[in-house]
Design a protein around this motif. Structure first.
Motif, PDB file in Angstrom:
ATOM      1  N   UNK A   1       0.807  -1.205   0.000  1.00  0.00           N
ATOM      2  CA  UNK A   1       0.000   0.000   0.000  1.00  0.00           C
ATOM      3  C   UNK A   1       0.847   1.265   0.000  1.00  0.00           C
ATOM      4  N   UNK A   2       2.085   1.174   0.482  1.00  0.00           N
ATOM      5  CA  UNK A   2       2.911   2.381   0.462  1.00  0.00           C
ATOM      6  C   UNK A   2       3.205   2.825  -0.968  1.00  0.00           C
ATOM      7  N   UNK A   3       3.131   1.897  -1.908  1.00  0.00           N
ATOM      8  CA  UNK A   3       3.323   2.262  -3.305  1.00  0.00           C
ATOM      9  C   UNK A   3       2.278   3.289  -3.740  1.00  0.00           C
ATOM     10  N   UNK A   4       1.070   3.149  -3.210  1.00  0.00           N
ATOM     11  CA  UNK A   4       0.031   4.122  -3.542  1.00  0.00           C
ATOM     12  C   UNK A   4       0.374   5.497  -2.986  1.00  0.00           C
ATOM     13  N   UNK A   5       0.903   5.545  -1.783  1.00  0.00           N
ATOM     14  CA  UNK A   5       1.302   6.831  -1.189  1.00  0.00           C
ATOM     15  C   UNK A   5       2.399   7.465  -2.041  1.00  0.00           C
ATOM     16  N   UNK A  49      -9.030   8.002  -3.517  1.00  0.00           N
ATOM     17  CA  UNK A  49      -7.677   8.329  -3.065  1.00  0.00           C
ATOM     18  C   UNK A  49      -7.640   8.420  -1.541  1.00  0.00           C
ATOM     19  N   UNK A  50      -8.650   9.044  -0.962  1.00  0.00           N
ATOM     20  CA  UNK A  50      -8.705   9.164   0.493  1.00  0.00           C
ATOM     21  C   UNK A  50      -8.789   7.811   1.178  1.00  0.00           C
ATOM     22  N   UNK A  51      -9.614   6.915   0.658  1.00  0.00           N
ATOM     23  CA  UNK A  51      -9.728   5.568   1.237  1.00  0.00           C
ATOM     24  C   UNK A  51      -8.391   4.850   1.143  1.00  0.00           C
ATOM     25  N   UNK A  52      -7.741   4.956  -0.008  1.00  0.00           N
ATOM     26  CA  UNK A  52      -6.441   4.302  -0.174  1.00  0.00           C
ATOM     27  C   UNK A  52      -5.404   4.865   0.792  1.00  0.00           C
ATOM     28  N   UNK A  53      -5.421   6.172   1.017  1.00  0.00           N
ATOM     29  CA  UNK A  53      -4.486   6.767   1.979  1.00  0.00           C
ATOM     30  C   UNK A  53      -4.756   6.261   3.392  1.00  0.00           C
ATOM     31  N   UNK A  54      -6.018   6.192   3.773  1.00  0.00           N
ATOM     32  CA  UNK A  54      -6.366   5.689   5.111  1.00  0.00           C
ATOM     33  C   UNK A  54      -5.896   4.241   5.274  1.00  0.00           C
ATOM     34  N   UNK A  55      -6.113   3.428   4.247  1.00  0.00           N
ATOM     35  CA  UNK A  55      -5.700   2.021   4.319  1.00  0.00           C
ATOM     36  C   UNK A  55      -4.183   1.865   4.320  1.00  0.00           C
ATOM     37  N   UNK A  56      -3.481   2.756   3.636  1.00  0.00           N
ATOM     38  CA  UNK A  56      -2.025   2.672   3.557  1.00  0.00           C
ATOM     39  C   UNK A  56      -1.332   3.281   4.772  1.00  0.00           C
ATOM     40  N   UNK A  57      -2.033   4.094   5.531  1.00  0.00           N
ATOM     41  CA  UNK A  57      -1.415   4.851   6.625  1.00  0.00           C
ATOM     42  C   UNK A  57      -0.600   3.997   7.597  1.00  0.00           C
ATOM     43  N   UNK A  58      -1.097   2.843   8.059  1.00  0.00           N
ATOM     44  CA  UNK A  58      -0.309   2.080   9.042  1.00  0.00           C
ATOM     45  C   UNK A  58       1.064   1.628   8.552  1.00  0.00           C
ATOM     46  N   UNK A  59       1.260   1.509   7.263  1.00  0.00           N
ATOM     47  CA  UNK A  59       2.537   1.015   6.752  1.00  0.00           C
ATOM     48  C   UNK A  59       3.486   2.139   6.327  1.00  0.00           C
ATOM     49  N   UNK A  60       3.189   3.375   6.717  1.00  0.00           N
ATOM     50  CA  UNK A  60       4.036   4.512   6.346  1.00  0.00           C
ATOM     51  C   UNK A  60       4.830   5.009   7.551  1.00  0.00           C
TER      52      UNK A  60
END
Length: 122
Positions: A1-5, A49-60
Motif C-alpha cells: 500500500x505504500x506504493x500508492x502513497x 484516493x482518500x480511502x487508499x491513503x487511510x488504508x495505507x497509513x499504518x505502513x508509512x
C-alpha cells in the motif's frame, strides 16, 4: 500500500512543479476540469484516493498524518457534490484570476506536501 502513497506523492510533485513552471498551464487545466460532467468523477476520485491513503497509513513513516490526510481527502470528495457546480466554478474562476506569484507560492506548498508524502511512503 505504500506504493500508492508514493504514487500520490508523484502526482502532487508533478502538479506542484507544473504550477511553479507554468501557472498559465494550471489555469487551462483547471478551466477544463471544472465541468458539470467532471465534478462527480473528481468527487469519486477524491473518495477513492482518500480511502487508499487511510488504508495505507499504518505502513508509512507518518501513519497519523497520512490517515488524517486521507480523511480530509474523503471529506473533500463527499463535500464536492454538496458544494455544487456553480460554487466550484466560482472558486475555480477565483483561482484563475490570481497573479502568477500567488499560484507559484501555493505550488511550493504542493511540492512540500508531495515531498513529505514521498518520504513517508518510502
Amino acid at each position: 500500500m505504500t506504493l500508492f502513497v508514493v504514487a500520490i506523492a508523484g502526482l502532487s510533485l508533478g502538479v506542484g512543479f507544473t504550477m511553479l513552471a507554468s501557472p498559465a498551464h494550471m489555469r487551462r487545466g483547471l478551466d477544463r476540469a471544472i465541468t458539470r460532467t467532471m465534478l462527480p468523477v473528481i468527487a469519486m476520485a477524491r473518495i477513492g484516493i482518500g480511502i487508499a491513503l487511510v488504508l495505507a497509513a499504518p505502513s508509512t513513516r507518518l501513519p497519523a498524518f497520512i490517515w488524517a490526510l486521507g480523511l480530509l481527502v474523503i471529506f473533500r470528495g463527499v463535500a464536492l457534490p454538496m458544494v455544487g457546480f456553480d460554487r466550484s466554478r466560482k472558486l475555480a474562476d477565483w483561482w484563475m484570476a490570481k497573479p502568477d506569484r500567488a499560484i507559484r507560492g501555493w505550488s511550493l506548498l504542493v511540492i512540500l506536501l508531495g515531498a513529505l508524502l514521498l518520504w513517508a511512503g518510502t
